[in-house]
Structure formats: C-alpha cells, structure tokens
Scaffold this motif. Structure first.
Motif, short mmCIF file in Angstrom:
data_model
loop_
_atom_site.label_atom_id
_atom_site.label_comp_id
_atom_site.label_asym_id
_atom_site.label_seq_id
_atom_site.Cartn_x
_atom_site.Cartn_y
_atom_site.Cartn_z
N TYR A 37 -1.66 -6.92 -1.30
CA TYR A 37 -2.27 -6.17 -0.20
C TYR A 37 -3.74 -5.88 -0.51
O TYR A 37 -4.62 -6.06 0.35
CB TYR A 37 -1.50 -4.88 0.03
CG TYR A 37 -2.06 -4.03 1.15
CD1 TYR A 37 -1.75 -4.32 2.49
CD2 TYR A 37 -2.91 -2.95 0.89
CE1 TYR A 37 -2.28 -3.56 3.51
CE2 TYR A 37 -3.43 -2.19 1.92
CZ TYR A 37 -3.11 -2.49 3.22
OH TYR A 37 -3.64 -1.73 4.25
N LYS A 91 9.52 2.97 2.98
CA LYS A 91 8.27 3.66 3.36
C LYS A 91 7.08 2.70 3.30
O LYS A 91 6.20 2.71 4.17
CB LYS A 91 8.03 4.85 2.44
CG LYS A 91 9.03 5.98 2.61
CD LYS A 91 8.89 6.66 3.96
CE LYS A 91 9.81 7.85 4.07
NZ LYS A 91 9.74 8.49 5.41
N ILE A 92 7.04 1.87 2.25
CA ILE A 92 5.96 0.90 2.13
C ILE A 92 6.01 -0.09 3.29
O ILE A 92 4.98 -0.44 3.88
CB ILE A 92 6.05 0.15 0.79
CG1 ILE A 92 5.79 1.11 -0.38
CG2 ILE A 92 5.04 -0.99 0.74
CD1 ILE A 92 5.96 0.48 -1.74
N LYS A 142 5.74 -7.52 4.14
CA LYS A 142 6.81 -6.71 4.75
C LYS A 142 8.20 -7.25 4.43
O LYS A 142 9.09 -6.48 4.04
CB LYS A 142 6.60 -6.61 6.26
CG LYS A 142 7.50 -5.59 6.93
CD LYS A 142 7.19 -5.47 8.40
CE LYS A 142 8.08 -4.43 9.05
NZ LYS A 142 9.51 -4.76 8.92
N GLU A 147 7.26 0.40 6.29
CA GLU A 147 6.81 1.09 7.51
C GLU A 147 5.29 1.24 7.53
O GLU A 147 4.65 1.08 8.58
CB GLU A 147 7.47 2.47 7.58
CG GLU A 147 8.97 2.42 7.83
CD GLU A 147 9.63 3.77 7.70
OE1 GLU A 147 8.91 4.77 7.46
OE2 GLU A 147 10.87 3.87 7.84
N SER A 148 4.70 1.53 6.38
CA SER A 148 3.24 1.67 6.29
C SER A 148 2.55 0.34 6.55
O SER A 148 1.50 0.29 7.22
CB SER A 148 2.84 2.22 4.92
OG SER A 148 3.38 3.49 4.70
N ALA A 158 2.65 -0.27 10.25
CA ALA A 158 1.62 0.55 10.93
C ALA A 158 0.23 -0.02 10.71
O ALA A 158 -0.60 -0.04 11.64
CB ALA A 158 1.69 1.99 10.41
N SER A 159 -0.02 -0.52 9.50
CA SER A 159 -1.32 -1.11 9.21
C SER A 159 -1.56 -2.37 10.04
O SER A 159 -2.65 -2.57 10.59
CB SER A 159 -1.40 -1.46 7.72
OG SER A 159 -2.60 -2.13 7.41
N SER A 187 -2.14 -1.35 13.71
CA SER A 187 -3.49 -0.80 13.88
C SER A 187 -4.53 -1.90 13.86
O SER A 187 -5.47 -1.90 14.67
CB SER A 187 -3.77 0.22 12.77
OG SER A 187 -5.09 0.70 12.85
#
Length: 268
Positions: A195, A39-40, A106, A42-43, A46-47, A50
């Motif tokens: 991060y 999940k991290i 990642k 994937e986030s 996405a970050s 974006s």
C-alpha cells in the motif's frame, strides 16, 4: 488445619492455572487477528471509494477544461491541451492505484477470515486431545500402587506414554501457532508495504505530471497572447496601429495609469 487447608487449595489453583487449556487465550488471539484484517479491508475499501470519487470530480474538471481549450485562442491552445494531458495522466495513475487496492490488497485481507476459522478449528481439536492427555496424566499421578508390584510398573509405563503424548500435543499446538503468527506477520507486512509503495509511486508520478502542467502554464507568453487575441477579435472599425493614449494604457509600469511620464520616471 485452616492454614494447611488454604495452602493446599492455593497450590491446587496454581497447578490448575498452569495446566489450563490454551484454547481460550489462543482463540482470543485468532479472533483479534481476524478483526484486525477485517478493519484493514474496510479501510482499503473506503480509501478506494474516496479515490474513485476524487477521480470522478477530476475527470469532470478535465473534460470542462478540454472543451474550453478547443475554443481558446491558438496562442495558448497548445499549452492548455498539454495541461489537460498531464491531468489525465495523473488520474490514470490514480486508477491504477485503485485497481491495486481492490484487486490485490483487499482480497489478501479478506482471505484471513477463512484462515482464522481453519486455524481455530485445528487448534480446538488439538487442545481437546491435549486436555484428555492432561487429565489422564493427573489420574495416573494420583494412582497409588504398592512399590515393585506389576500394577505399579504398568502405571509408570502408562504415565510415561501419556506424558510423551502430552508433550507431542503441546509441540503440535506451538507449531500451529508459530505457523499462524508467521503467516500473519508476512501478510501484514506485505499488505501495508505494498500500500505504501503504491501510494509513493502514485504521488511521485503525480508530482511529475503536475510539474509539467505548471510549466505549461508558465510557458504562456502574455504579450503574444494579448496581441493575437486583439488581432483576431478587434472589429474592422478600430485601428490597432494607432498608438494608445497614455491615460488609457493600463499595463503596469510602476505607477497608475493617470500618472504622467515625468512622475513615472521619478517613481522609478
């Protein structure tokens, strides 16, 4: 008989629950860790996506402004060029943030799928061996021999050996899980702290560059710009040296263009 039988059954269930293999609960824990890092990851993806999209839009804006600044009057051309340089610096810093996320953070999360699989495999091997030792201990404990006989001595010796092996297996399982949780916590802290650090660095530098850009805009002298533009663009038939009639003066001086000088003085 009924009460005694139920009590015996209850004690047996408690004993079974107490000695139940830890494989199931530990496996759930390992799977949960795997899902968390997925999940991290994937986030983070996405970050980064974006941020890349935002950078593309900012680049388009900067290119448009740069093309316009070349054509603009020399009175503000320098400030516009400096402003564009500030915007470019912000986006360059954003690109560094994206690269850090995609190249370092990642992959650090993605590798946990293999780690969880390896730990689960090792845990399964240890737990199966432990279960065999538990079964052997139970069997030896139930073995009834005549006290003082050679068989009784051998059973006692075998029981002691199996209990030692069981204790060793338990220690190995606990050591494996301790190592797993330590590594998980270290990576968890490393990914999230890095991060946050990257974002703090980006925003601090962005604030610095945006402050410069803001100051560039504030440094533009309105009167100098207007005078320069009019001198360069006024047709030869118009005389700038001629005074502008009062009713045509649109500069703000505390009243409207149609007010007389006396009314303006009263207003002031």
């Amino acid at each position: 008989y009924y009460i005694t039988n139920n009590l015996s059954s209850t004690m047996s269930k408690k004993q079974t629950a107490k000695e139940e293999s830890p494989l199931k609960s530990y496996a759930l824990m390992i799977t949960s860790t795997d899902i968390m890092f997925q999940k991290i990851s994937e986030s983070l993806t996405a970050s980064a996506t974006s941020a890349s999209a935002a950078r593309d839009k900012a680049d388009s804006f900067n290119i448009c402004l740069s093309e316009y600044s070349v054509k603009e009057n020399k009175a503000i051309r320098g400030e516009l060029v400096d402003y564009c340089e500030c915007l470019k610096a912000v986006e360059d810093k954003k690109q560094q943030t994206i690269e850090t996320i995609t190249e370092k953070l990642k992959p650090a999360c993605d590798r946990w799928k293999a780690i969880c699989s390896e730990v689960h495999s090792a845990l399964k091997t240890l737990c199966l061996a432990r279960d065999k030792d538990v079964a052997a201990v139970r069997k030896l404990e139930k073995t009834k021999c005549k006290e003082g006989s050679k068989k009784a001595e051998q059973v006692a010796l075998d029981l002691a050996n199996k209990q030692t092996e069981l204790a060793t297996k338990n220690a190995e399982i606990l050591a494996l899980m301790q190592q797993f949780h330590t590594q998980k916590l270290n990576d968890y802290k490393a990914v999230l702290s890095t991060y946050a650090q990257v974002q703090m660095l980006y925003h601090s530098r962005a604030l610095e560059f945006y402050t410069r850009g803001y100051q560039d805009m504030m440094d533009i002298q309105d009167d100098e710009y207007i005078e320069t533009v009019l001198n360069e663009t006024t047709p030869a038939g118009l005389c700038l040296s001629q005074s502008v009639p009062q009713h045509m003066n649109t500069s703000y001086s505390g009243g409207t263009p149609n007010q007389s000088q006396e009314q303006l003085n009263m207003t002031k």
